[in-house]
Design a protein around this motif. Structure first.
Motif, PDB file in Angstrom:
ATOM      1  N   PRO A  39     -13.040 -24.698   4.246  1.00  0.00           N
ATOM      2  CA  PRO A  39     -11.656 -24.253   4.086  1.00  0.00           C
ATOM      3  C   PRO A  39     -11.516 -23.224   2.959  1.00  0.00           C
ATOM      4  CG  PRO A  39     -11.945 -26.414   3.111  1.00  0.00           C
ATOM      5  CD  PRO A  39     -13.243 -26.076   3.781  1.00  0.00           C
ATOM      6  N   LYS A  40     -10.594 -22.282   3.140  1.00  0.00           N
ATOM      7  CA  LYS A  40     -10.306 -21.257   2.138  1.00  0.00           C
ATOM      8  C   LYS A  40      -8.797 -21.101   2.007  1.00  0.00           C
ATOM      9  CE  LYS A  40     -14.725 -20.457   2.836  1.00  0.00           C
ATOM     10  NZ  LYS A  40     -15.769 -20.969   1.929  1.00  0.00           N
ATOM     11  N   THR A  41      -8.345 -20.797   0.812  1.00  0.00           N
ATOM     12  CA  THR A  41      -6.933 -20.506   0.588  1.00  0.00           C
ATOM     13  C   THR A  41      -6.828 -19.193  -0.169  1.00  0.00           C
ATOM     14  OG1 THR A  41      -6.384 -22.866   0.461  1.00  0.00           O
ATOM     15  CG2 THR A  41      -4.762 -21.309  -0.396  1.00  0.00           C
ATOM     16  N   LEU A  42      -6.081 -18.257   0.396  1.00  0.00           N
ATOM     17  CA  LEU A  42      -5.896 -16.942  -0.205  1.00  0.00           C
ATOM     18  C   LEU A  42      -4.438 -16.802  -0.633  1.00  0.00           C
ATOM     19  CD1 LEU A  42      -6.761 -13.996  -0.833  1.00  0.00           C
ATOM     20  CD2 LEU A  42      -6.262 -13.448   1.561  1.00  0.00           C
ATOM     21  N   TYR A  43      -4.221 -16.572  -1.929  1.00  0.00           N
ATOM     22  CA  TYR A  43      -2.882 -16.336  -2.461  1.00  0.00           C
ATOM     23  C   TYR A  43      -2.734 -14.825  -2.651  1.00  0.00           C
ATOM     24  CZ  TYR A  43      -2.987 -21.334  -3.546  1.00  0.00           C
ATOM     25  OH  TYR A  43      -3.085 -22.710  -3.464  1.00  0.00           O
ATOM     26  N   ILE A  44      -1.896 -14.210  -1.818  1.00  0.00           N
ATOM     27  CA  ILE A  44      -1.777 -12.755  -1.846  1.00  0.00           C
ATOM     28  C   ILE A  44      -0.489 -12.316  -1.149  1.00  0.00           C
ATOM     29  CG2 ILE A  44      -2.996 -12.350   0.347  1.00  0.00           C
ATOM     30  CD1 ILE A  44      -4.405  -9.955  -1.015  1.00  0.00           C
ATOM     31  N   LYS A  45       0.084 -11.216  -1.608  1.00  0.00           N
ATOM     32  CA  LYS A  45       1.236 -10.628  -0.931  1.00  0.00           C
ATOM     33  C   LYS A  45       0.749  -9.842   0.278  1.00  0.00           C
ATOM     34  CE  LYS A  45       4.189 -10.058  -5.019  1.00  0.00           C
ATOM     35  NZ  LYS A  45       4.900  -9.068  -5.875  1.00  0.00           N
ATOM     36  N   MET A  46       1.548  -9.827   1.338  1.00  0.00           N
ATOM     37  CA  MET A  46       1.172  -9.147   2.571  1.00  0.00           C
ATOM     38  C   MET A  46       0.884  -7.665   2.337  1.00  0.00           C
ATOM     39  SD  MET A  46       1.080 -10.547   5.756  1.00  0.00           S
ATOM     40  CE  MET A  46       2.482 -11.628   5.923  1.00  0.00           C
ATOM     41  N   GLU A  47       1.733  -7.014   1.517  1.00  0.00           N
ATOM     42  CA  GLU A  47       1.565  -5.577   1.265  1.00  0.00           C
ATOM     43  C   GLU A  47       0.305  -5.276   0.450  1.00  0.00           C
ATOM     44  OE1 GLU A  47       4.983  -7.067  -1.446  1.00  0.00           O
ATOM     45  OE2 GLU A  47       4.262  -7.351   0.609  1.00  0.00           O
ATOM     46  N   VAL A  48      -0.071  -6.229  -0.416  1.00  0.00           N
ATOM     47  CA  VAL A  48      -1.301  -6.047  -1.205  1.00  0.00           C
ATOM     48  C   VAL A  48      -2.520  -6.148  -0.288  1.00  0.00           C
ATOM     49  CG1 VAL A  48      -2.754  -7.027  -3.023  1.00  0.00           C
ATOM     50  CG2 VAL A  48      -0.271  -6.887  -3.335  1.00  0.00           C
ATOM     51  N   LEU A  49      -2.530  -7.126   0.612  1.00  0.00           N
ATOM     52  CA  LEU A  49      -3.630  -7.268   1.559  1.00  0.00           C
ATOM     53  C   LEU A  49      -3.738  -6.026   2.436  1.00  0.00           C
ATOM     54  CD1 LEU A  49      -5.864  -8.866   2.908  1.00  0.00           C
ATOM     55  CD2 LEU A  49      -4.135 -10.052   4.285  1.00  0.00           C
ATOM     56  N   ALA A  50      -2.600  -5.514   2.911  1.00  0.00           N
ATOM     57  CA  ALA A  50      -2.602  -4.312   3.752  1.00  0.00           C
ATOM     58  C   ALA A  50      -3.195  -3.124   3.002  1.00  0.00           C
ATOM     59  CB  ALA A  50      -1.184  -3.992   4.209  1.00  0.00           C
ATOM     60  N   GLU A  51      -2.830  -2.998   1.732  1.00  0.00           N
ATOM     61  CA  GLU A  51      -3.345  -1.887   0.916  1.00  0.00           C
ATOM     62  C   GLU A  51      -4.845  -2.008   0.704  1.00  0.00           C
ATOM     63  OE1 GLU A  51      -2.816  -0.042  -3.618  1.00  0.00           O
ATOM     64  OE2 GLU A  51      -1.443  -1.611  -2.886  1.00  0.00           O
ATOM     65  N   LEU A  52      -5.311  -3.223   0.450  1.00  0.00           N
ATOM     66  CA  LEU A  52      -6.724  -3.423   0.142  1.00  0.00           C
ATOM     67  C   LEU A  52      -7.633  -3.220   1.356  1.00  0.00           C
ATOM     68  CD1 LEU A  52      -6.478  -6.514  -2.241  1.00  0.00           C
ATOM     69  CD2 LEU A  52      -7.117  -4.182  -2.854  1.00  0.00           C
ATOM     70  N   ILE A  53      -7.100  -3.423   2.565  1.00  0.00           N
ATOM     71  CA  ILE A  53      -7.931  -3.200   3.756  1.00  0.00           C
ATOM     72  C   ILE A  53      -7.590  -1.873   4.427  1.00  0.00           C
ATOM     73  CG2 ILE A  53      -8.198  -5.679   4.155  1.00  0.00           C
ATOM     74  CD1 ILE A  53      -6.259  -5.360   6.539  1.00  0.00           C
ATOM     75  N   ASP A  54      -6.747  -1.058   3.754  1.00  0.00           N
ATOM     76  CA  ASP A  54      -6.388   0.270   4.261  1.00  0.00           C
ATOM     77  C   ASP A  54      -5.742   0.183   5.642  1.00  0.00           C
ATOM     78  OD1 ASP A  54      -6.177   3.029   4.211  1.00  0.00           O
ATOM     79  OD2 ASP A  54      -8.151   3.357   5.101  1.00  0.00           O
ATOM     80  N   ASP A  55      -4.685  -0.617   5.725  1.00  0.00           N
ATOM     81  CA  ASP A  55      -3.976  -0.806   6.991  1.00  0.00           C
ATOM     82  C   ASP A  55      -2.485  -0.936   6.699  1.00  0.00           C
ATOM     83  OD1 ASP A  55      -3.427  -1.499   9.755  1.00  0.00           O
ATOM     84  OD2 ASP A  55      -5.505  -2.208   9.875  1.00  0.00           O
ATOM     85  N   THR A  56      -1.694  -1.140   7.735  1.00  0.00           N
ATOM     86  CA  THR A  56      -0.251  -1.259   7.548  1.00  0.00           C
ATOM     87  C   THR A  56       0.161  -2.718   7.420  1.00  0.00           C
ATOM     88  OG1 THR A  56       0.270  -1.404   9.916  1.00  0.00           O
ATOM     89  CG2 THR A  56       0.074   0.800   8.960  1.00  0.00           C
ATOM     90  N   ARG A  57       1.290  -2.939   6.755  1.00  0.00           N
ATOM     91  CA  ARG A  57       1.796  -4.291   6.587  1.00  0.00           C
ATOM     92  C   ARG A  57       2.162  -4.906   7.940  1.00  0.00           C
ATOM     93  NH1 ARG A  57       5.903  -7.711   6.076  1.00  0.00           N
ATOM     94  NH2 ARG A  57       6.049  -9.057   4.226  1.00  0.00           N
ATOM     95  N   ILE A  58       2.691  -4.085   8.846  1.00  0.00           N
ATOM     96  CA  ILE A  58       3.084  -4.573  10.168  1.00  0.00           C
ATOM     97  C   ILE A  58       1.867  -5.093  10.931  1.00  0.00           C
ATOM     98  CG2 ILE A  58       3.985  -3.876  12.420  1.00  0.00           C
ATOM     99  CD1 ILE A  58       5.834  -1.939  10.970  1.00  0.00           C
ATOM    100  N   ASN A  59       0.765  -4.316  10.892  1.00  0.00           N
ATOM    101  CA  ASN A  59      -0.458  -4.744  11.589  1.00  0.00           C
ATOM    102  C   ASN A  59      -1.021  -6.034  10.986  1.00  0.00           C
ATOM    103  OD1 ASN A  59      -0.399  -2.592  13.355  1.00  0.00           O
ATOM    104  ND2 ASN A  59      -1.860  -1.352  12.200  1.00  0.00           N
ATOM    105  N   VAL A  60      -1.000  -6.106   9.653  1.00  0.00           N
ATOM    106  CA  VAL A  60      -1.515  -7.298   8.970  1.00  0.00           C
ATOM    107  C   VAL A  60      -0.683  -8.521   9.339  1.00  0.00           C
ATOM    108  CG1 VAL A  60      -1.790  -8.405   6.715  1.00  0.00           C
ATOM    109  CG2 VAL A  60      -2.577  -6.059   7.054  1.00  0.00           C
TER     110      VAL A  60
END
Length: 236
Positions: free
Chosen positions: A171-192
């Motif tokens: 099991p894994k737990t990731l604490y992150i904002k959606m927009e931060v994850l989108a930025e870090l993977i070079d994608d859009t918030r909508i796609n994420v």
């Protein structure tokens, strides 16, 4: 030492392949520290210097790795037998990359770095086991980095997790904002958001505010590996 303790020690990756006679000799020369931790007790803190090998012989441990720059945290769970960050004992940066605490009653074996260098390093099997651990980790991380921003949004999210988790199972737990994850993977918030909701519908994730729980990472890791294997085959 009890037979069961012998067996557990010999199951640890660094000691696998060492015969019991050699292991008895090692135990006579190396000063061992056995320590018990109660639930929620800290074992080591992220950023502190790694000066010892810590072997988890019984119980469950939770790691917490925080990236203060990008404001996210990943939690993982490990069960015995496990070695805490053997790769942090040597090199230019000898600090723990995560904090570790006991989730249950934990028994740990602690060996100081001085004994690793002066005694354990004399045994070829131990050296080979250590080199294999370091090499496997370096090769795995290299492959993950190579494919960091390749593929669709789903693959990029999975790779983000694989790159930052020490184990591809559990099991894994990731604490992150959606927009931060989108930025870090070079994608859009909508796609994420769309992909994470697909994960939830498929039972692969549980979503809440700024929190993504992965009950078991293994299915996602296998999916990621299969997607690139299939891609390579179609190119041929």
């Amino acid at each position: 030492m009890e037979e069961t303790m012998y067996d557990k020690l010999l199951q640890l990756p660094l000691f696998q392949g060492i015969c019991k006679n050699d292991f008895t000799t090692i135990l006579e020369k190396v000063k061992l520290h056995f320590h018990k931790y109660t639930p929620n007790t800290s074992i080591v803190k992220q950023g502190t210097t790694c000066k010892q090998l810590i072997f988890i012989l019984s119980g469950s441990v939770q790691s917490e790795s925080a990236d203060s720059r990008h404001s996210y945290t990943i939690e993982e769970t490990f069960t015995e037998p496990h070695v805490i960050e053997p790769y942090s004992l040597f090199g230019m940066h000898t600090s723990y990359t995560a904090s570790y605490k006991a989730l249950t009653e934990v028994t740990a074996l602690i060996i100081d770095k001085s004994y690793v260098v002066a005694q354990l390093n004399n045994y070829e099997i131990f050296r080979l086991n250590y080199l294999n651990i370091l090499s496997n980790r370096a090769q795995t991380i290299y492959n993950k980095l190579w494919n960091a921003h390749i593929g669709n949004t789903r693959n990029k999210i999975i790779n983000f997790l694989l790159l930052r988790c020490a184990s591809q199972t559990g099991p894994k737990t990731l604490y992150i904002k959606m927009e931060v994850l989108a930025e870090l993977i070079d994608d859009t918030r909508i796609n994420v958001s769309k992909v994470l909701n697909e994960f939830q519908q498929q039972g692969l994730a549980e979503l809440s505010r700024k929190k993504i729980i992965i009950p078991e990472l293994k299915p996602l890791a296998e999916e990621y590996e299969n997607s690139f294997t299939l891609h390579s085959l179609t190119k041929e």
